[in-house]
Design a protein around this motif. Structure first.
Motif, PDB file in Angstrom:
ATOM      1  N   SER A  24       0.842  -1.188   0.000  1.00 24.90           N
ATOM      2  CA  SER A  24       0.000   0.000   0.000  1.00 24.90           C
ATOM      3  C   SER A  24       0.880   1.243   0.000  1.00 24.90           C
ATOM      4  N   CYS A  25       0.546   2.198  -0.865  1.00 22.58           N
ATOM      5  CA  CYS A  25       1.214   3.502  -0.870  1.00 22.58           C
ATOM      6  C   CYS A  25       0.203   4.526  -0.362  1.00 22.58           C
ATOM      7  N   HIS A  26       0.540   5.239   0.715  1.00 18.80           N
ATOM      8  CA  HIS A  26      -0.437   6.106   1.366  1.00 18.80           C
ATOM      9  C   HIS A  26       0.282   7.218   2.130  1.00 18.80           C
ATOM     10  N   GLY A  27      -0.481   7.936   2.945  1.00 23.48           N
ATOM     11  CA  GLY A  27       0.077   8.938   3.836  1.00 23.48           C
ATOM     12  C   GLY A  27      -0.150   8.547   5.293  1.00 23.48           C
ATOM     13  N   TRP A  59       5.254   3.762   1.865  1.00 19.39           N
ATOM     14  CA  TRP A  59       4.960   2.393   1.413  1.00 19.39           C
ATOM     15  C   TRP A  59       4.890   1.470   2.620  1.00 19.39           C
ATOM     16  N   ASP A  60       3.872   0.638   2.637  1.00 13.83           N
ATOM     17  CA  ASP A  60       3.733  -0.372   3.687  1.00 13.83           C
ATOM     18  C   ASP A  60       3.282  -1.664   3.020  1.00 13.83           C
ATOM     19  N   HIS A 245       9.763   1.441  -0.722  1.00  8.39           N
ATOM     20  CA  HIS A 245       9.299   0.630   0.417  1.00  8.39           C
ATOM     21  C   HIS A 245      10.504   0.170   1.207  1.00  8.39           C
ATOM     22  N   ILE A 246      10.441   0.283   2.522  1.00  5.00           N
ATOM     23  CA  ILE A 246      11.552  -0.112   3.399  1.00  5.00           C
ATOM     24  C   ILE A 246      11.270  -1.491   3.969  1.00  5.00           C
TER      25      ILE A 246
END
Length: 246
Positions: A24-27, A59-60, A245-246
């Motif tokens: 997921s890419c978000h804030g 990124w999560d 993403h980490i």
């Protein structure tokens, strides 16, 4: 719109059978909540968008791989019913969700799209004879062992994460990416040589998937470290991870 506890939304998509990693890419900020994700009614994990300060993009991912057991249409549902104790609200905002294919050999050998180009099939074995270090490898191993994985990806840049192990008998895996209608391009290498057994171990290579759609990830073990004794290569998982993403 105003976000509230109990918000839900759904997204329909089509995928082939296989293993996938959900990103997921978000804030994030102090007013965001936790989204519980499910696919076809089965929970797959949660994403907490709480943060002490505003951050975007973030990124999560869902930690575990999702196993898609059938070809066809599927339904992703996000439900926001809880939040961090420090959060002030239940906002849940998403820029995009990416469901990217993965190779997972932990308990099975038959991965859709994965085939041997040269050498023997993958078998389950151990690193250094230690039963705690379970891996998959082409066996008996030989210089020139090769495989390819046909899969479909969005065009983009990724970090390829390869899970396996290291020891003094392991070689170097050279990796190519080839569009279905195009030439193969060498994208990087992973050296699994080490003076002692190390497992599990993740190798990483930054790659570009040049065209949206079907293509091939190709792996070949034709080289080794000058100190290595053989051409083994251990493989348990391969994941495409979006850059950032980490």
């Amino acid at each position: 719109s105003v976000c509230a506890r109990g918000d839900k939304w759904e997204w329909s998509f089509t995928l082939a059978e296989g293993f996938y990693k959900v990103f997921s890419c978000h804030g994030c900020n102090p007013h965001h909540g936790i989204g519980d994700l499910s696919i076809d009614g089965t929970p797959i994990g949660s994403i907490d968008q709480y943060g002490h300060a505003n951050r975007c993009p973030v990124w999560d991912s869902i930690p575990e791989l999702w196993h898609c057991t059938r070809n066809g249409q599927h339904r992703l549902q996000v439900s926001v019913t809880k939040k961090s104790t420090d959060s002030h609200n239940y906002w849940f905002l998403t820029r995009c969700i990416e469901i990217l294919p993965a190779i997972y050999l932990q308990n099975r050998q038959d991965v859709p799209g994965l085939s041997i180009s040269r050498g023997n099939p993958f078998v389950r074995t151990t690193i250094g004879g230690d039963p705690n270090f379970q891996i998959w490898a082409q066996y008996p191993q030989a210089q020139g062992d090769a495989w390819q994985w046909e899969t479909s990806m969005p065009k983009g840049t990724y970090t390829l994460h390869i899970k396996g192990g290291k020891n003094p008998y392991h070689g170097i895996l050279d990796l190519w990416i080839q569009p279905r209608h195009g030439d193969a391009e060498l994208v990087g290498s992973i050296d699994q040589y080490a003076q002692a057994c190390v497992a599990p171990w993740w190798g990483r290579v930054d790659v570009t998937w040049p065209k949206k759609g079907l293509g091939y990830l190709i792996g070949k073990v034709s080289r080794k470290n000058s100190s290595a004794y053989d051409y083994w290569f251990a493989l348990n998982e391969i994941r495409f991870v979006p850059k950032g993403h980490i």
